[in-house]
Design a protein around this motif. Structure first.
Motif, PDB file in Angstrom:
ATOM      1  N   GLU A 152      15.180  27.072  48.041  1.00  0.00           N
ATOM      2  CA  GLU A 152      14.283  26.142  48.627  1.00  0.00           C
ATOM      3  C   GLU A 152      14.516  24.677  48.503  1.00  0.00           C
ATOM      4  O   GLU A 152      14.670  23.793  49.489  1.00  0.00           O
ATOM      5  CB  GLU A 152      12.669  26.097  47.897  1.00  0.00           C
ATOM      6  CG  GLU A 152      12.107  27.352  48.410  1.00  0.00           C
ATOM      7  CD  GLU A 152      11.797  27.910  49.833  1.00  0.00           C
ATOM      8  OE1 GLU A 152      11.571  26.831  50.355  1.00  0.00           O
ATOM      9  OE2 GLU A 152      12.057  28.965  50.106  1.00  0.00           O
ATOM     10  N   THR A 153      15.183  24.075  47.430  1.00  0.00           N
ATOM     11  CA  THR A 153      15.316  22.561  47.140  1.00  0.00           C
ATOM     12  C   THR A 153      16.768  22.444  46.976  1.00  0.00           C
ATOM     13  O   THR A 153      17.257  22.009  47.971  1.00  0.00           O
ATOM     14  CB  THR A 153      14.508  22.212  45.780  1.00  0.00           C
ATOM     15  OG1 THR A 153      14.770  22.820  44.939  1.00  0.00           O
ATOM     16  CG2 THR A 153      12.869  22.463  46.217  1.00  0.00           C
ATOM     17  N   GLU A 154      17.212  22.551  45.934  1.00  0.00           N
ATOM     18  CA  GLU A 154      18.744  22.062  45.610  1.00  0.00           C
ATOM     19  C   GLU A 154      19.809  23.320  45.175  1.00  0.00           C
ATOM     20  O   GLU A 154      20.726  23.021  45.299  1.00  0.00           O
ATOM     21  CB  GLU A 154      18.689  21.053  44.492  1.00  0.00           C
ATOM     22  CG  GLU A 154      17.683  19.775  44.997  1.00  0.00           C
ATOM     23  CD  GLU A 154      18.381  18.968  45.967  1.00  0.00           C
ATOM     24  OE1 GLU A 154      19.580  19.322  46.269  1.00  0.00           O
ATOM     25  OE2 GLU A 154      17.575  18.426  46.674  1.00  0.00           O
ATOM     26  N   LEU A 155      19.060  24.376  44.602  1.00  0.00           N
ATOM     27  CA  LEU A 155      19.779  25.427  44.077  1.00  0.00           C
ATOM     28  C   LEU A 155      20.011  26.511  44.979  1.00  0.00           C
ATOM     29  O   LEU A 155      18.791  27.035  45.427  1.00  0.00           O
ATOM     30  CB  LEU A 155      19.384  25.791  42.704  1.00  0.00           C
ATOM     31  CG  LEU A 155      19.432  24.729  41.521  1.00  0.00           C
ATOM     32  CD1 LEU A 155      19.005  25.146  40.352  1.00  0.00           C
ATOM     33  CD2 LEU A 155      20.916  24.335  41.393  1.00  0.00           C
ATOM     34  N   VAL A 156      20.950  27.037  45.268  1.00  0.00           N
ATOM     35  CA  VAL A 156      21.164  28.159  46.355  1.00  0.00           C
ATOM     36  C   VAL A 156      20.843  29.573  45.514  1.00  0.00           C
ATOM     37  O   VAL A 156      21.240  29.573  44.250  1.00  0.00           O
ATOM     38  CB  VAL A 156      22.559  28.349  46.772  1.00  0.00           C
ATOM     39  CG1 VAL A 156      22.723  29.999  47.566  1.00  0.00           C
ATOM     40  CG2 VAL A 156      22.706  27.316  48.066  1.00  0.00           C
ATOM     41  N   ASP A 157      20.229  30.394  45.887  1.00  0.00           N
ATOM     42  CA  ASP A 157      19.619  31.812  45.292  1.00  0.00           C
ATOM     43  C   ASP A 157      20.865  32.796  45.732  1.00  0.00           C
ATOM     44  O   ASP A 157      21.032  33.081  46.757  1.00  0.00           O
ATOM     45  CB  ASP A 157      18.300  32.183  46.022  1.00  0.00           C
ATOM     46  CG  ASP A 157      17.889  33.614  45.248  1.00  0.00           C
ATOM     47  OD1 ASP A 157      18.925  34.351  44.942  1.00  0.00           O
ATOM     48  OD2 ASP A 157      16.902  33.796  45.052  1.00  0.00           O
ATOM     49  N   LEU A 158      21.920  32.935  44.748  1.00  0.00           N
ATOM     50  CA  LEU A 158      23.150  33.507  45.105  1.00  0.00           C
ATOM     51  C   LEU A 158      22.753  35.129  45.562  1.00  0.00           C
ATOM     52  O   LEU A 158      23.619  35.591  46.358  1.00  0.00           O
ATOM     53  CB  LEU A 158      23.854  33.462  44.148  1.00  0.00           C
ATOM     54  CG  LEU A 158      24.603  31.907  43.743  1.00  0.00           C
ATOM     55  CD1 LEU A 158      25.478  31.772  42.549  1.00  0.00           C
ATOM     56  CD2 LEU A 158      25.572  31.730  45.126  1.00  0.00           C
ATOM     57  N   PRO A 159      21.919  35.669  44.665  1.00  0.00           N
ATOM     58  CA  PRO A 159      21.708  36.948  45.135  1.00  0.00           C
ATOM     59  C   PRO A 159      21.185  37.168  46.658  1.00  0.00           C
ATOM     60  O   PRO A 159      21.598  38.079  47.286  1.00  0.00           O
ATOM     61  CB  PRO A 159      20.634  37.757  43.923  1.00  0.00           C
ATOM     62  CG  PRO A 159      20.892  36.928  42.742  1.00  0.00           C
ATOM     63  CD  PRO A 159      21.477  35.511  43.360  1.00  0.00           C
ATOM     64  N   GLN A 160      20.051  36.470  47.089  1.00  0.00           N
ATOM     65  CA  GLN A 160      19.627  36.308  48.119  1.00  0.00           C
ATOM     66  C   GLN A 160      20.728  35.874  49.361  1.00  0.00           C
ATOM     67  O   GLN A 160      20.929  36.717  50.430  1.00  0.00           O
ATOM     68  CB  GLN A 160      18.628  35.207  48.134  1.00  0.00           C
ATOM     69  CG  GLN A 160      17.665  35.240  49.583  1.00  0.00           C
ATOM     70  CD  GLN A 160      16.681  34.174  49.727  1.00  0.00           C
ATOM     71  OE1 GLN A 160      16.312  33.656  48.652  1.00  0.00           O
ATOM     72  NE2 GLN A 160      16.321  33.606  51.067  1.00  0.00           N
ATOM     73  N   ALA A 161      21.613  35.078  48.825  1.00  0.00           N
ATOM     74  CA  ALA A 161      22.668  34.726  49.878  1.00  0.00           C
ATOM     75  C   ALA A 161      23.794  35.931  50.151  1.00  0.00           C
ATOM     76  O   ALA A 161      24.026  36.025  51.187  1.00  0.00           O
ATOM     77  CB  ALA A 161      23.390  33.545  49.167  1.00  0.00           C
ATOM     78  N   VAL A 162      24.014  36.784  48.958  1.00  0.00           N
ATOM     79  CA  VAL A 162      24.876  37.527  49.217  1.00  0.00           C
ATOM     80  C   VAL A 162      24.283  38.824  49.892  1.00  0.00           C
ATOM     81  O   VAL A 162      24.854  39.367  50.588  1.00  0.00           O
ATOM     82  CB  VAL A 162      25.474  37.974  47.767  1.00  0.00           C
ATOM     83  CG1 VAL A 162      26.102  39.398  47.738  1.00  0.00           C
ATOM     84  CG2 VAL A 162      26.495  37.167  47.250  1.00  0.00           C
ATOM     85  N   ALA A 163      23.154  39.039  49.585  1.00  0.00           N
ATOM     86  CA  ALA A 163      22.387  40.230  50.447  1.00  0.00           C
ATOM     87  C   ALA A 163      22.245  39.715  51.917  1.00  0.00           C
ATOM     88  O   ALA A 163      22.550  40.655  52.835  1.00  0.00           O
ATOM     89  CB  ALA A 163      20.910  40.169  49.932  1.00  0.00           C
ATOM     90  N   ALA A 164      22.050  38.399  52.274  1.00  0.00           N
ATOM     91  CA  ALA A 164      22.217  38.023  53.695  1.00  0.00           C
ATOM     92  C   ALA A 164      23.268  38.250  54.507  1.00  0.00           C
ATOM     93  O   ALA A 164      23.296  38.597  55.562  1.00  0.00           O
ATOM     94  CB  ALA A 164      21.658  36.379  53.755  1.00  0.00           C
ATOM     95  N   LEU A 165      24.355  37.877  53.563  1.00  0.00           N
ATOM     96  CA  LEU A 165      25.747  38.180  54.440  1.00  0.00           C
ATOM     97  C   LEU A 165      25.981  39.727  54.615  1.00  0.00           C
ATOM     98  O   LEU A 165      26.477  40.052  55.841  1.00  0.00           O
ATOM     99  CB  LEU A 165      26.766  37.931  53.312  1.00  0.00           C
ATOM    100  CG  LEU A 165      27.240  36.183  53.092  1.00  0.00           C
ATOM    101  CD1 LEU A 165      28.084  36.020  52.013  1.00  0.00           C
ATOM    102  CD2 LEU A 165      27.305  35.448  54.348  1.00  0.00           C
ATOM    103  N   GLY A 166      25.334  40.416  53.942  1.00  0.00           N
ATOM    104  CA  GLY A 166      25.460  42.041  54.323  1.00  0.00           C
ATOM    105  C   GLY A 166      24.518  42.215  55.477  1.00  0.00           C
ATOM    106  O   GLY A 166      25.105  42.969  56.262  1.00  0.00           O
ATOM    107  N   GLN A 167      23.319  42.097  55.363  1.00  0.00           N
ATOM    108  CA  GLN A 167      22.353  42.126  56.378  1.00  0.00           C
ATOM    109  C   GLN A 167      22.374  41.510  57.781  1.00  0.00           C
ATOM    110  O   GLN A 167      22.285  42.180  58.677  1.00  0.00           O
ATOM    111  CB  GLN A 167      21.002  41.997  55.708  1.00  0.00           C
ATOM    112  CG  GLN A 167      20.495  42.765  54.540  1.00  0.00           C
ATOM    113  CD  GLN A 167      19.414  42.172  53.849  1.00  0.00           C
ATOM    114  OE1 GLN A 167      18.824  41.113  54.113  1.00  0.00           O
ATOM    115  NE2 GLN A 167      19.111  42.528  52.677  1.00  0.00           N
TER     116      GLN A 167
END
Length: 288
Positions: A177-192
């Motif tokens: 949401e603000t300044e920190l990337v949610d890495l598990p969410q990011a990696v899952a999005a790359l796959g999906q």
């Protein structure tokens, strides 16, 4: 290029026998898990664990001083659907190289052919930044000439990028949401969203550390260069222009993030080992 001497290798056989592997021998990976891509990192470090000297010799090539290490980096890129890196790595390497910086792609023609034969598609560079306070026009990687470019950022960072309305061909993925990337969410999005099945993390040490902290790194490829540098930056080392305002005191290892306790530290299996001269090329797989 000098031949690799295989000391042992307990990894999977490659998807096919191919002359492009040369003396390295086979290289295979397990099927990716259903929840996201199989993630492997690649770093070179000195005998004492230093991943960058900082200053004007801050690149990994200054640590490795090895043509074989560079070739192995391209071999790993050939097997990855995408390469992921942090914005600091892109900024620092752009300052080091000059111009508009690097594109993280397979340059070797034989390895590009191998990539096609094992069924990998167009190369993708994924840049992670929380704030996204950058001008995409400053960096060649976002032009789309050689690779597809993706920026993973937060909702706030995405809004900043969209305000500038440049480089519409760059895919923006929101994770956080603000300044920190949610890495598990990011990696899952790359796959999906992009169909990434094999993801190569090339750094820098901060991104690698936080991905490891989140349990996202499945394998590590580590080149150990037969040289020793020390943790503290010596006073005689000349800083770059960017470092003059705030000279670094310490040199990074490959893991620059909050670490683990004895109870929570992940354990790794030593999967393979090769050598060329006095350089050692290791592969580790995280134990479940």
């Amino acid at each position: 290029m000098r031949p690799f001497e295989i000391l042992f290798d307990h990894g999977e056989p490659g998807e096919m026998e191919d002359a492009a592997y040369g003396s390295y021998g086979w290289l295979g990976f397990p099927p990716p898990p259903p929840e996201g891509p199989w993630i492997f990192s690649n770093f070179v470090q000195s005998l004492d664990g230093i991943a960058s000297l900082k200053g004007k010799c801050s690149a990994g090539s200054h640590i490795s001083q090895s043509r074989e290490d560079h070739w192995l980096m391209e071999l790993l890129r050939a097997h990855a659907d995408a390469v992921i890196l942090g914005i600091n790595t892109l900024v620092e390497e752009t300052a080091l190289l000059g111009g508009r910086g690097p594109v993280y792609r397979v340059e070797d023609a034989h390895l590009r052919g191998l990539r096609q034969r094992i069924g990998r598609g167009r190369e993708i560079n994924v840049v992670v930044t929380g704030a996204a306070a950058l001008d995409l026009s400053d960096y060649r990687v976002f032009d789309g000439e050689h690779v597809d470019a993706v920026v993973i950022t937060t909702r706030r960072g995405a809004a900043r990028l969209q305000e500038k309305k440049t480089h519409p061909q760059v895919r923006i993925i929101v994770a956080g949401e603000t300044e920190l990337v949610d890495l598990p969410q990011a990696v899952a999005a790359l796959g999906q969203e992009l169909g990434v099945r094999y993801l190569l993390c090339e750094g820098g040490p901060t991104l690698n550390g936080y991905m490891a902290r989140a349990g996202l790194i499945d394998e590590r490829f580590i080149t150990i260069s037969p040289v020793e540098f020390g943790l503290m930056v010596p006073p005689e080392q000349e800083p770059t222009e960017a470092e003059k305002q705030n000279p670094p005191r310490y040199r990074p290892t490959s893991f620059m993030a909050p670490g683990f306790t004895m109870e929570t530290a992940p354990r790794w299996r030593w999967l393979s080992c090769r050598k060329v001269g006095d350089h050692q090329f290791n592969r580790y797989r995280r134990r479940s």
